[in-house]
Each structure stands twice: as structure tokens, then as C-alpha cells.
Design an enzyme around this catalytic site. Sequence first.
Site, mmCIF file in Angstrom:
data_model
loop_
_atom_site.group_PDB
_atom_site.id
_atom_site.type_symbol
_atom_site.label_atom_id
_atom_site.label_comp_id
_atom_site.label_asym_id
_atom_site.label_seq_id
_atom_site.Cartn_x
_atom_site.Cartn_y
_atom_site.Cartn_z
ATOM 1 N N GLY A 201 -43.796 26.485 -28.832
ATOM 2 C CA GLY A 201 -44.228 25.102 -28.583
ATOM 3 C C GLY A 201 -43.229 24.390 -27.710
ATOM 4 N N GLY A 203 -40.268 22.004 -26.314
ATOM 5 C CA GLY A 203 -38.927 21.553 -26.698
ATOM 6 C C GLY A 203 -38.918 20.072 -27.012
ATOM 7 N N GLY A 207 -37.658 20.212 -30.501
ATOM 8 C CA GLY A 207 -36.207 20.199 -30.335
ATOM 9 C C GLY A 207 -35.502 19.355 -31.392
ATOM 10 N N CYS A 279 -26.014 31.465 -15.880
ATOM 11 C CA CYS A 279 -25.064 30.403 -16.230
ATOM 12 C C CYS A 279 -23.660 30.703 -15.719
ATOM 13 C CB CYS A 279 -25.059 30.185 -17.730
ATOM 14 S SG CYS A 279 -24.729 31.697 -18.646
ATOM 15 N N GLU A 379 -24.372 21.718 -11.442
ATOM 16 C CA GLU A 379 -24.964 23.045 -11.555
ATOM 17 C C GLU A 379 -26.350 23.020 -10.901
ATOM 18 O OE1 GLU A 379 -26.401 24.316 -15.449
ATOM 19 O OE2 GLU A 379 -25.454 26.255 -15.118
HETATM 20 P P1 NAD Z 1 -32.495 23.008 -21.323
HETATM 21 O O1 NAD Z 1 -31.310 22.342 -21.929
HETATM 22 O O2 NAD Z 1 -33.452 22.173 -20.563
HETATM 23 O O3 NAD Z 1 -33.375 23.741 -22.437
HETATM 24 C C1 NAD Z 1 -32.844 24.733 -23.294
HETATM 25 C C2 NAD Z 1 -33.679 24.789 -24.560
HETATM 26 O O4 NAD Z 1 -33.597 23.544 -25.239
HETATM 27 C C3 NAD Z 1 -35.165 25.044 -24.356
HETATM 28 O O5 NAD Z 1 -35.622 25.903 -25.391
HETATM 29 C C4 NAD Z 1 -35.765 23.665 -24.503
HETATM 30 O O6 NAD Z 1 -37.108 23.713 -24.918
HETATM 31 C C5 NAD Z 1 -34.903 23.078 -25.584
HETATM 32 N N1 NAD Z 1 -34.866 21.613 -25.639
HETATM 33 C C6 NAD Z 1 -35.271 20.728 -24.704
HETATM 34 N N2 NAD Z 1 -35.074 19.473 -25.143
HETATM 35 C C7 NAD Z 1 -34.529 19.571 -26.368
HETATM 36 C C8 NAD Z 1 -34.068 18.630 -27.324
HETATM 37 N N3 NAD Z 1 -34.155 17.317 -27.122
HETATM 38 N N4 NAD Z 1 -33.530 19.084 -28.468
HETATM 39 C C9 NAD Z 1 -33.411 20.401 -28.686
HETATM 40 N N5 NAD Z 1 -33.836 21.337 -27.830
HETATM 41 C C10 NAD Z 1 -34.377 20.936 -26.679
HETATM 42 O O7 NAD Z 1 -31.916 24.203 -20.445
HETATM 43 P P2 NAD Z 1 -32.723 25.171 -19.516
HETATM 44 O O8 NAD Z 1 -33.020 24.452 -18.252
HETATM 45 O O9 NAD Z 1 -33.830 25.789 -20.287
HETATM 46 O O10 NAD Z 1 -31.630 26.322 -19.258
HETATM 47 C C11 NAD Z 1 -30.745 26.332 -18.217
HETATM 48 C C12 NAD Z 1 -29.384 25.900 -18.695
HETATM 49 O O11 NAD Z 1 -28.903 26.800 -19.674
HETATM 50 C C13 NAD Z 1 -28.358 25.916 -17.581
HETATM 51 O O12 NAD Z 1 -27.562 24.766 -17.661
HETATM 52 C C14 NAD Z 1 -27.523 27.154 -17.899
HETATM 53 O O13 NAD Z 1 -26.223 27.143 -17.380
HETATM 54 C C15 NAD Z 1 -27.544 27.137 -19.384
HETATM 55 N N6 NAD Z 1 -27.203 28.463 -19.915
HETATM 56 C C16 NAD Z 1 -25.995 28.640 -20.533
HETATM 57 C C17 NAD Z 1 -25.635 29.891 -21.012
HETATM 58 C C18 NAD Z 1 -24.323 30.147 -21.701
HETATM 59 O O14 NAD Z 1 -24.153 31.214 -22.306
HETATM 60 N N7 NAD Z 1 -23.373 29.226 -21.648
HETATM 61 C C19 NAD Z 1 -26.523 30.948 -20.863
HETATM 62 C C20 NAD Z 1 -27.731 30.730 -20.232
HETATM 63 C C21 NAD Z 1 -28.071 29.465 -19.775
#
Ligand code: NAD
Length: 474
Positions: A201, A203, A207, A279, A379
Site C-alpha cells: 500500500g 507510504g 508510513g 545510495c 542527492e
Molecule cells: P523515501 O524516503 O521517499 O521512501 C522510502 C520508504 O518510506 C518508502 O517505502 C515510502 O513508501 C516510505 N514512506 C514515505 N513516506 C513515509 C512516511 N511519512 N513515514 C514512513 N514511511 C514513509 O525514499 P525513496 O525515494 O523511496 O528512496 C531513495 C532514498 O533512499 C535515497 O535518498 C537513497 O539514498 C536512500 N537509500 C539509502 C540507503 C542506505 O543504506 N543508506 C540504501 C538505499 C537507499
Amino acid sequence: MVKKYEKLFINGEWVTPHGTGFTTVVNPATEQPIAEVCNADATDVDRAFAAAREAFKTWSQTSAKERAEWIMKLYHAMEARKEDMAQAISASMGCPIAKSRIIQVNCVVAFKKFADRAAFMEEETKVNNSVIVREPVGVCSFITPWNYPLYQLVGKVAPALAAGCTMVIKEASITPLQGLIFAEVVESIGLPKGVFNLLTGKGSVLGDLMVTHPEADMVSFTGSTATGARIQKMSADTVKRVCLELGGKSPYIITEDAPLEAAVKFGVEDVMINSGQTCICLSRMLVPASRYEEAVVIAKRVAESLKVGDPTDESTYMGPMSSMGQRNTVVKYIEKGLAEGAKLVTGGVELPEGITGGAYVRPTIFRDVHNKMTIAQEEIFGPVICMIPYSTLDEAVDIANDSIYGLSSGVWAGSVADAVKIARRIRTGGCYVNGGDFNYDAPLGGYKQSGNGREWGDFGMHEFIEIKSLQLPG
Ligand code: NAD
């Protein structure tokens, strides 16, 4: 054909959601829908956490040997589904299939390693009249992004199972398919019910519920720094343990005496793989001014040699971005870079040659980038490299550290010993030295605003462990 997924995996079985409607999964290469996945709601979140809480009573009391056996069963069953998962990931987020088979699903090997690490939970230390023991942290809430969707799941689920935790998982809504296969595997091996629960579903709906739920003892989140910061604040009211794996803007220092051809090629290929949606990718390339022109020529040649296109073609190096939304974000950054005075070496905002649709972005390299420019500070999460000249090594280290992020970095110097000395001056959780490889047994995590956790390797167990001291009578 658009496949419909109408059930959630809660308490060891597929159940009809209380939530309504479906989220459409779109292939970013074709812009066509490939699946419809049901939406969970607050009632489903409650059901999943109740199941995980109940299961924790018994799963947390199993022996390390028993858990290791379950994890090995999972490992073998996951191995058998690797091709399905590689295909699902490729179709939903565009990673070329040949790459997907390696970078997206090879992480399954980590189950084997975490099966061995379960024994870590039974190690005790004696301090005077006390015995210090390890216990699982409890019920975990996992939230993962779309760029390496299986890798991020395995990095949380495997150590959590080894430690004796139970879990509720919500993946990114654009890439739910490998998670659903994972749940099928969990069902097929008969893992005790309630240990692993998967919700699908949006986020924006799930979330907040996932991070504030009273039955969640810890939240492990991988995603953007903005969402991570919000999660940390929201979890504070119930004092949850919060493990954050966030964004990066990783510097890559190439020294004067480095083998330039090999070093630049490594840097360009590192960023372009997975369309820059990694990332830890080395998106800021720092090159000595004396070798800058030479490096620019190599970078252009390497970038232009990479095959961009159809992810189903076995010879494709770079597919589309994971969504049209992500393409728009990257294009805006490229426009911003041009507006701020950086110059294009190759790439740009147009679709790659011969491609007329889909979320594609050209491999893009900017030269004459100053580290204060937006494209060097934020980023981009796309196939964009900033080439930044430097005069002295001290200046290079200062530029490397001039970032709110501290996830990863790279150094290529004339010798490994010299490179390690420089690596130790960079404030990041990891560093790739003279072309070193990714290692599933080494911890990964960020300094500064790149997060506070460590995943993978022995350190990847720590997030899931509580320490108890038992004071024994003298
Ligand atoms: P995002 O923060 O938009 O979303 C990540 C997850 O959070 C998704 O499942 C999303 O549905 C959920 N989400 C969205 N709003 C939320 C809320 N209010 N509360 C809780 N969950 C919520 O990130 P993205 O665009 O999906 O991913 C890319 C980012 O992830 C980049 O910044 C990347 O660098 C980072 N990343 C970090 C690592 C690491 O190991 N440090 C690894 C992979 C990706």
C-alpha cells in the site's frame, strides 16, 4: 497481462485486506501497468502488529540453532526464486535484467551468513557477579525504498530473524513484487506464523502508522534523509529504537599518481549502474587540476560507451529511472546544474538517442562544478556525475567532507597504503579503496545526515539486540 495481488501476508497466511483499492505497479521502460497490488489500511497494520507480537513470545525463545535452521531453509527457497525476483525487480523499477541478476538478487547469500550469526545471541560475558546476555529487541517495523528493494529487505529480515525478532514490513509502493515473492517463500517453508508479516500500500497512508504503532519496538528505515528525519521525530513519543539508513552524496578522490584510466572508468560505471539510483554511488568525482582535462576526456568516453535502453535486453548497462517521477526530479537537477554554471561533458535533459518514451535519462557528466552548487550538495539519485577539480590533497579532503551526508566515499591513489590514509580522513561510514568491491560481510551505514545505523556483517546484528545484565548472588 496486469496481475492482481488481492491479499496481504499476515500471521502466516494470505488474508483479504480491510483496506480498499489497489496501487498500480508501472514498468518505467514502457510506462505500462504490470500489476495491481491491494492497499492495506490502519486495521491491517493493527492485525499485522498483533500477529508479530504474539509470535514474538515463542520465536524469541527458540534456540539459535533452531533459528539458523529456519534461515537456511529460507536461503535455499529464496535461491530457487532468484530469477523470478530479478525479473520482478527489473520490470517494476527498470534495472537491466543482466544486472538485476547480480546487483539486485545476489544478496540472498546473506541468509547463509546470518544463519551462522544466530549463535552470536547465545554468547554471554561475565563481569564480577553479573552475566551479560543478549536478547532480541522485539517486534520490528521495516520500511524500505525502491532502488534495491530485495537487498534492503534481506539486510533487515535476515539479522532480525537471527536475533529472534518478529516483523511487519512495508515496501516502497512502486516495487512491491519481490516482497510478495518473499512472502510466498516464507509461506512455502512454513516459517512459524506471525514472524514475518508483509503489507502493501501507500507510504503516505501506512508510513505514520508503521512508525508510531504501540506494538513496534524498533523501526528500521531505509530511504531519504527527509523521511528519515520525520520518522525519528515521530517515533520519539514511544521511545522506539530507530535505525536510519539514508541518503548520500559520496565523494571520490582520485590522486595525482592514480592510474587515471582505471580510476575514472571505475567512478563512471559505479554511478551509472542502476541509473545512479544507488545510495552509496560516488557522485562527486574529485580530480587534481593538473589531470582534470585528461580525466574529463576519459569520463566522456566511458559514459558514452555504456549501452542505455531496454532492460530486457541482456546487453543493456543502464535502463530507465525507476519511475517518470524520478526522471522528472533528475531532469530538474540537470537544468539546475546548467543554470548554476556547470558545463555538460555528456548527457543532458533529452531522452537518449533512439529512445522515444519511458523514464530514461542520458548518462550525464558535469564539469567545472563547484562543491557549493546544488548539484554537488543535494542527492540527485540519477546518472549524474559532478567532476570537481582540486589543487592540494588537503583541499580535496575538505571538499569531500563539505557535505551534510556521510554515507560512502572512494579514493584511488598510487598505492593502497596512501589511499587508506586519505580514506581515514573522510567522514563517511565506508570507503571504496583503489577499486575495492562491495562486501556483504562488512557493515554499511552513514555518518552525519546519512543515518545512524549499520546493516550487513556482524555489526548488522547489533540493531536487533537488547543487552541484559543478570546480577547473580555472590
Ligand atoms: P523515501 O524516503 O521517499 O521512501 C522510502 C520508504 O518510506 C518508502 O517505502 C515510502 O513508501 C516510505 N514512506 C514515505 N513516506 C513515509 C512516511 N511519512 N513515514 C514512513 N514511511 C514513509 O525514499 P525513496 O525515494 O523511496 O528512496 C531513495 C532514498 O533512499 C535515497 O535518498 C537513497 O539514498 C536512500 N537509500 C539509502 C540507503 C542506505 O543504506 N543508506 C540504501 C538505499 C537507499
